[in-house]
Design an enzyme around this catalytic site. Sequence first.
Site, PDB file in Angstrom:
ATOM      1  CD  GLU A 120     -14.525   7.291 -41.437  1.00  0.00           C
ATOM      2  OE1 GLU A 120     -15.259   8.480 -41.526  1.00  0.00           O
ATOM      3  OE2 GLU A 120     -14.311   6.692 -42.337  1.00  0.00           O
ATOM      4  CG  ASP A 176     -12.955  15.206 -46.965  1.00  0.00           C
ATOM      5  OD1 ASP A 176     -13.341  14.875 -48.214  1.00  0.00           O
ATOM      6  OD2 ASP A 176     -13.524  14.512 -46.118  1.00  0.00           O
ATOM      7  CG  ASP A 233     -15.256  15.613 -41.529  1.00  0.00           C
ATOM      8  OD1 ASP A 233     -14.749  15.273 -40.724  1.00  0.00           O
ATOM      9  OD2 ASP A 233     -15.643  15.030 -42.411  1.00  0.00           O
TER      10      ASP A 233
HETATM   11  N1  LIG Z   1     -20.131  21.461 -35.359  1.00  0.00           N
HETATM   12  C1  LIG Z   1     -21.288  20.963 -35.651  1.00  0.00           C
HETATM   13  N2  LIG Z   1     -22.544  21.531 -35.656  1.00  0.00           N
HETATM   14  C2  LIG Z   1     -23.612  21.198 -36.046  1.00  0.00           C
HETATM   15  N3  LIG Z   1     -23.455  20.085 -36.954  1.00  0.00           N
HETATM   16  C3  LIG Z   1     -22.413  19.253 -36.962  1.00  0.00           C
HETATM   17  C4  LIG Z   1     -21.224  19.747 -36.290  1.00  0.00           C
HETATM   18  N4  LIG Z   1     -20.293  19.202 -36.867  1.00  0.00           N
HETATM   19  C5  LIG Z   1     -20.739  17.922 -37.524  1.00  0.00           C
HETATM   20  N5  LIG Z   1     -22.077  18.152 -37.910  1.00  0.00           N
HETATM   21  C6  LIG Z   1     -23.032  17.303 -38.519  1.00  0.00           C
HETATM   22  O1  LIG Z   1     -22.497  16.074 -38.515  1.00  0.00           O
HETATM   23  C7  LIG Z   1     -22.128  15.615 -39.885  1.00  0.00           C
HETATM   24  C8  LIG Z   1     -20.913  14.916 -39.750  1.00  0.00           C
HETATM   25  O2  LIG Z   1     -19.776  15.514 -39.116  1.00  0.00           O
HETATM   26  P1  LIG Z   1     -18.378  15.690 -39.874  1.00  0.00           P
HETATM   27  O3  LIG Z   1     -17.587  16.323 -38.992  1.00  0.00           O
HETATM   28  O4  LIG Z   1     -18.561  15.913 -41.367  1.00  0.00           O
HETATM   29  O5  LIG Z   1     -18.064  13.932 -39.667  1.00  0.00           O
HETATM   30  P2  LIG Z   1     -17.870  12.678 -40.735  1.00  0.00           P
HETATM   31  O6  LIG Z   1     -18.150  13.369 -42.140  1.00  0.00           O
HETATM   32  O7  LIG Z   1     -16.296  12.270 -40.676  1.00  0.00           O
HETATM   33  O8  LIG Z   1     -18.884  11.944 -40.371  1.00  0.00           O
HETATM   34  C9  LIG Z   1     -22.089  16.979 -40.571  1.00  0.00           C
HETATM   35  O9  LIG Z   1     -22.245  16.734 -42.042  1.00  0.00           O
HETATM   36  C10 LIG Z   1     -23.285  17.778 -39.964  1.00  0.00           C
HETATM   37  O10 LIG Z   1     -24.408  17.516 -40.401  1.00  0.00           O
HETATM   38 MG   LIG Z   2     -17.818  15.093 -43.170  1.00  0.00          MG
END
Ligand SMILES: Nc1ncnc2c1ncn2[C@@H]1O[C@H](COP(=O)(O)OP(=O)(O)O)[C@@H](O)[C@H]1O
Ligand SMILES: [Mg+2]
Length: 263
Positions: free
Chosen positions: A63, A192, A209
């Site tokens: 996504e 989630d 997330d």
């Molecule tokens: N604020 C943040 N700081 C550091 N790493 C992050 C942060 N947000 C996301 N990440 C990293 O990016 C990955 C994916 O982010 P996430 O918000 O879970 O999106 P999705 O699962 O929808 O791709 C996380 O597992 C983490 O490793």
């Molecule tokens: Mg995620």
Amino acid sequence: MASYDEIYSYMEKRVDALKTNKTGDERQTEGEVFDKRTLMVLYEFMTDGIIDTIHYPVSTGKEGNVFYAEDSDGDPVAVKIFRTSTSTFKRLAKYIEGDPRFKGMTGNRTKMIYAWTQKEYKNLYRYMNADLPVPAPIAYEKNCLIEEFIGDKTGPAPQIKDVELEDPTETYEEIISFIVDGWREARLVHGDLSEYNILMSDEGPVVIDCGQAMDIGFPGAAELLERDIANVNRFFRLRGAKIIEPEKIMKKALNKKIKKERT
Ligand SMILES: Nc1ncnc2c1ncn2[C@@H]1O[C@H](COP(=O)(O)OP(=O)(O)O)[C@@H](O)[C@H]1O
Ligand SMILES: [Mg+2]
């Protein structure tokens, strides 16, 4: 107003993914990391002083992508960029149906992704205001969300699934507090919650997330609560934590809500 070419060459200096000095067709392919509209949003963030440079992706998901970026002080920030593709739209649709915040836009894919970005920002804000451990939201525009970077200059904090926990019961209880207080205080259910969406920072677990988190007033909120508890219990049981019965946790979350409404 700068031309697109001027903006692009400005961005080339500040976005690692664009630093290839390519022209013409090659440049176009490279530029696909960010489409034109996304690049314009990032440009605005830079000229507004919210971010200075965008470095490496910490995650490339279906996504969207999350980047390690730096603000004008050189401090880390996270930039989460949602893809405005059909597949993103399809996955998010199930969360969006029945949510009044998305009323009237279910036919417009781009608008819906923008609304989703705003929703994640607002959810983070609600959790933060309730003193719950999430990345502090910084800014959003269209499909781009800027938030506190969990980790440091050496990289992001690891997902909890990859961490050997010192005291699994203590960490478990912190997550249960997040669930219970999230419901009572932020009036949100994450929806989630799993070992993938919890990062282990130096100060303890941080929940990320939050785009799909729902107001507790929505039909189906209790079901999401049950699922979050089941996921968390499953993971922490494997880690040897002392598990609390799901019914007890549900009660703790829901009871307080009734009390609050009476006062
Ligand atoms: N604020 C943040 N700081 C550091 N790493 C992050 C942060 N947000 C996301 N990440 C990293 O990016 C990955 C994916 O982010 P996430 O918000 O879970 O999106 P999705 O699962 O929808 O791709 C996380 O597992 C983490 O490793
Ligand atoms: Mg995620």
